[in-house]
Design an enzyme around this catalytic site. Structure first.
Site, mmCIF file in Angstrom:
data_model
loop_
_atom_site.group_PDB
_atom_site.id
_atom_site.type_symbol
_atom_site.label_atom_id
_atom_site.label_comp_id
_atom_site.label_asym_id
_atom_site.label_seq_id
_atom_site.Cartn_x
_atom_site.Cartn_y
_atom_site.Cartn_z
ATOM 1 N N HIS A 114 27.180 40.962 32.888
ATOM 2 C CA HIS A 114 26.061 41.811 32.487
ATOM 3 C C HIS A 114 25.964 41.976 30.973
ATOM 4 O O HIS A 114 25.064 42.666 30.493
ATOM 5 C CB HIS A 114 26.239 43.182 33.133
ATOM 6 C CG HIS A 114 27.580 43.770 32.818
ATOM 7 N ND1 HIS A 114 28.743 43.262 33.359
ATOM 8 C CD2 HIS A 114 27.953 44.743 31.975
ATOM 9 C CE1 HIS A 114 29.761 43.934 32.887
ATOM 10 N NE2 HIS A 114 29.323 44.834 32.038
ATOM 11 N N ASP A 277 22.594 40.973 38.213
ATOM 12 C CA ASP A 277 23.010 40.878 36.812
ATOM 13 C C ASP A 277 23.115 39.435 36.341
ATOM 14 O O ASP A 277 22.731 38.499 37.048
ATOM 15 C CB ASP A 277 24.342 41.617 36.595
ATOM 16 C CG ASP A 277 25.511 40.910 37.238
ATOM 17 O OD1 ASP A 277 25.306 40.225 38.255
ATOM 18 O OD2 ASP A 277 26.639 41.018 36.715
ATOM 19 N N LYS A 376 32.137 39.905 44.351
ATOM 20 C CA LYS A 376 31.013 40.731 44.744
ATOM 21 C C LYS A 376 29.764 39.859 44.719
ATOM 22 O O LYS A 376 29.759 38.814 44.075
ATOM 23 C CB LYS A 376 30.889 41.951 43.844
ATOM 24 C CG LYS A 376 30.817 41.697 42.354
ATOM 25 C CD LYS A 376 30.957 43.034 41.626
ATOM 26 C CE LYS A 376 30.744 42.910 40.129
ATOM 27 N NZ LYS A 376 31.986 42.567 39.435
HETATM 28 C C1 VG1 Z 1 33.302 46.511 34.691
HETATM 29 C C2 VG1 Z 1 33.142 47.368 35.924
HETATM 30 C C3 VG1 Z 1 33.999 46.825 37.052
HETATM 31 C C4 VG1 Z 1 33.634 45.360 37.308
HETATM 32 C C5 VG1 Z 1 33.744 44.572 36.024
HETATM 33 C C6 VG1 Z 1 33.262 43.142 36.190
HETATM 34 O O1 VG1 Z 1 34.631 46.539 34.253
HETATM 35 O O2 VG1 Z 1 33.474 48.708 35.645
HETATM 36 O O3 VG1 Z 1 33.815 47.619 38.196
HETATM 37 O O4 VG1 Z 1 34.484 44.812 38.263
HETATM 38 O O5 VG1 Z 1 32.942 45.174 35.001
HETATM 39 O O6 VG1 Z 1 31.956 43.113 36.671
HETATM 40 P P1 VG1 Z 1 35.132 47.493 33.054
HETATM 41 O O7 VG1 Z 1 36.582 47.145 32.865
HETATM 42 O O8 VG1 Z 1 34.264 47.209 31.882
HETATM 43 O O9 VG1 Z 1 34.940 48.895 33.531
HETATM 44 V V1 VG1 Z 1 30.953 41.860 36.237
HETATM 45 O O10 VG1 Z 1 29.515 42.015 37.015
HETATM 46 O O11 VG1 Z 1 31.120 41.956 34.629
HETATM 47 O O12 VG1 Z 1 31.758 40.383 36.667
HETATM 48 CO CO CO Z 2 28.535 40.277 36.990
#
Ligand code: VG1
Ligand code: CO
Length: 544
Positions: A114, A277, A376
């Site tokens: 994202h 995303d 996910k």
């Molecule tokens: C964030 C989210 C986490 C998710 C991760 C990757 O991590 O909080 O829940 O698994 O992004 O999602 P963090 O450490 O910034 O809180 V994605 O869609 O970037 O692969």
């Molecule tokens: Co992602």
């Protein structure tokens, strides 16, 4: 094929975070930066000679360059075959499926999810193992250790692979197969859900808007929603993946999808809105006049999963990341199935899914998925919602309200403070940690009495591994919680995430404004942690 061994020097900053190594594009463009990291991954694995490696990314800037490098390194290191999505594209869940479907040794997922893209944006590389899921900490720790001492990498002198041409080519002695990025994934979705029922829903006049945010899900959503399911053309918007996501921020939340949210709150708007995303693993769900929080969505999907063919015999269990609200716990309790609380990041769900102990997993950060892959899956969540809407013949709002009337409502919000000075953020968390032993038993205001206060440690029930320091949590006797942790995906400074939750019983008040309902907890967290006072910020960067 002549293998070249090229001398290199280590970079000190190649520590994988929550989901792979994410850095500014300019960092990745430094000499040998990609080569060092990919070689460090290969050096941390064994037994892959002659095996298959999957490579795909979300199409962001630098994908094409990094993929060609990775292919040459894979050939030089002895992989027998690389499967790569056409034009280098594969959504994260599709990459997970392709790894599993073709029994690959593992895969490289090129994405910063994202985070914004383009020359000034972010890039990322993540290694996934043979079950299709992100490498566990055992491997990511080994990769990081290797990056600190790496002194050479192996590559070959070979021309670029024509990534636009589906079919078989060669890079040195290694076979490279360029595959349709959508076909296998679309077939998997059709095997899970009641497509005829969803087709019927669209045929009856049900309207939807899917915002692909100029990211990876465009081609998937076009093929599945408008193609296989007969949704009208135009249902998918921003459906062409762009290297800079059209200068947008491909994070499907109420900040970056505000126009869609506003539309859904009007009578003229469609019946259902959804988005995904950058890499296609997150989802946003909005019904007419009803935004569904990701935590509620997890609980609702788990409670209704039996309405979809793949889950008709019920689900084995549910897992959620620690900061995710406890709404799903109440569903698991009612269904009499296992419930697991894991640290943030999808890699922690892999063992539970492999062991068959859970079927559905989710995170508060807009991630939900099941045992069909080991990531996910944004479109999966959207299709499960559509399946449920088609079978129940009710709107989103009615379904959400019935859910709350059965299980109660977990008011929930997350406040992010982005690009905070890393030293200040680290000290703030340390100071809060130091207070934890003194908190249990203390009362704040009329109804907030601390039941427990700790820094979350996860004991994996499958492999027995332990992961400590996964976030500060302060729980109250009424089920309320304050959670604070540092993000592991940001690329500049530090991001503080404050998570707040309060439970309201089934016969309680379900129509309060979320920020108002959580006001006492918001105020108390400022008293305990002093985020605004210590960072000089007057409000969070993003509220979700
Ligand atoms: C964030 C989210 C986490 C998710 C991760 C990757 O991590 O909080 O829940 O698994 O992004 O999602 P963090 O450490 O910034 O809180 V994605 O869609 O970037 O692969
Ligand atoms: Co992602």
């Amino acid at each position: 094929m002549t293998i070249q061994t090229i001398k290199t020097t280590p970079y000190a900053d190649q520590k994988p975070g929550t989901s792979g190594l994410r850095k500014r594009v300019s960092v990745y463009q430094q000499p040998n930066y990609v080569e060092n990291y990919v070689q460090a991954i290969f050096d941390s694995l064994d037994g892959f000679a002659g095996q298959t490696l999957v490579i795909g990314g979300d199409g962001r800037f630098y994908n094409d360059v990094a993929i060609q490098k990775a292919i040459r390194l894979a050939a030089a290191n002895g992989f027998g075959r690389v499967l790569v999505g056409q034009n280098g594209l594969l959504s994260t869940p599709a990459a997970s499926h392709v790894i599993r479907h073709y029994k690959a040794y593992g895969g490289l997922v090129l994405s910063a999810s994202h985070n914004p893209g383009g020359p000034d944006g972010d890039f990322g590389i993540k290694y996934n193992v043979g079950n299709g899921g992100p490498a566990p900490e055992k491997i990511t720790d080994a990769v990081y250790a290797r990056t600190k001492v790496i002194d050479s990498y192996k590559t070959i002198d070979a021309p670029d692979v024509a990534l636009d041409r589906i079919g078989t080519q060669k890079s040195g002695d290694m076979v490279v197969e360029v595959i349709d990025p959508v076909a296998d994934y679309a077939a998997l979705m059709e095997s899970l859900f009641d497509f005829p029922a969803i087709r019927g829903l669209f045929a009856s006049g049900f309207t939807m808007m899917f915002d692909a945010m100029h990211a990876i899900t465009g081609p998937y959503a076009h093929a599945i929603l408008e193609g296989m399911l007969g949704a009208p053309k135009g249902t998918v918007r921003n459906g062409v993946p762009l290297p800079d996501f059209g200068a947008g921020h491909p994070d499907p939340n109420l900040v970056y999808c505000k126009d869609m949210f506003d539309l859904l709150m009007t009578p003229e708007g469609p019946d259902f809105g959804a988005a995904s995303d950058g890499d296609g693993d997150r989802n946003l769900i909005i019904g007419k006049n009803r935004f569904v929080t990701p935590s509620d969505s997890l609980a609702l999907l788990a409670a209704n999963a039996h309405l979809a063919p793949a889950y008709k015999r019920g689900i084995a269990g549910i897992a959620r990341s620690m900061p995710t609200s406890a709404a799903a716990d109440r569903v698991a309790e009612k269904l009499g199935i296992e419930m697991h609380e894991t640290p943030t990041g999808w890699k922690f769900f892999g063992n539970l899914l492999d062991a068959g102990r859970v079927t559905i997993c989710g995170e508060e950060s807009a991630g939900t998925g099941s045992n069909h892959v080991r990531e996910k899956d944004g479109l999966w969540a959207v299709l499960l919602w559509l399946n449920i809407l088609a079978v129940r013949k009710q709107g989103v709002d009615a379904i959400v309200r019935e859910h709350w009337a059965t299980y109660g409502r977990n008011y929930y919000t997350r406040h992010d403070y982005e690009e905070v000075d890393a030293a200040i953020a680290g000290k703030l968390v340390d100071d809060l940690r130091a207070q934890l032993p003194s908190l249990p038993g203390k009362s704040f205001g009329e109804d907030l009495q601390v039941a427990y206060a700790d820094d979350f440690t996860y004991h994996d029930p499958v492999d027995g591994s332990t992961s400590a320091k996964q976030g500060v949590r302060i729980g109250f006797t009424d089920g309320s919680r304050i959670v604070l942790r540092l993000s592991g995906t940001g690329t500049v400074g530090a991001t503080l995430r404050l998570y707040l939750e309060r439970y309201e019983a089934a016969d309680g008040r379900h129509d309060l404004d979320t920020q108002v309902a959580l006001e006492p907890l918001i105020a108390l967290s400022e008293t305990l942690a002093g985020i605004q006072q210590r960072t000089g910020r007057s409000e969070p960067s993003v509220i979700t």
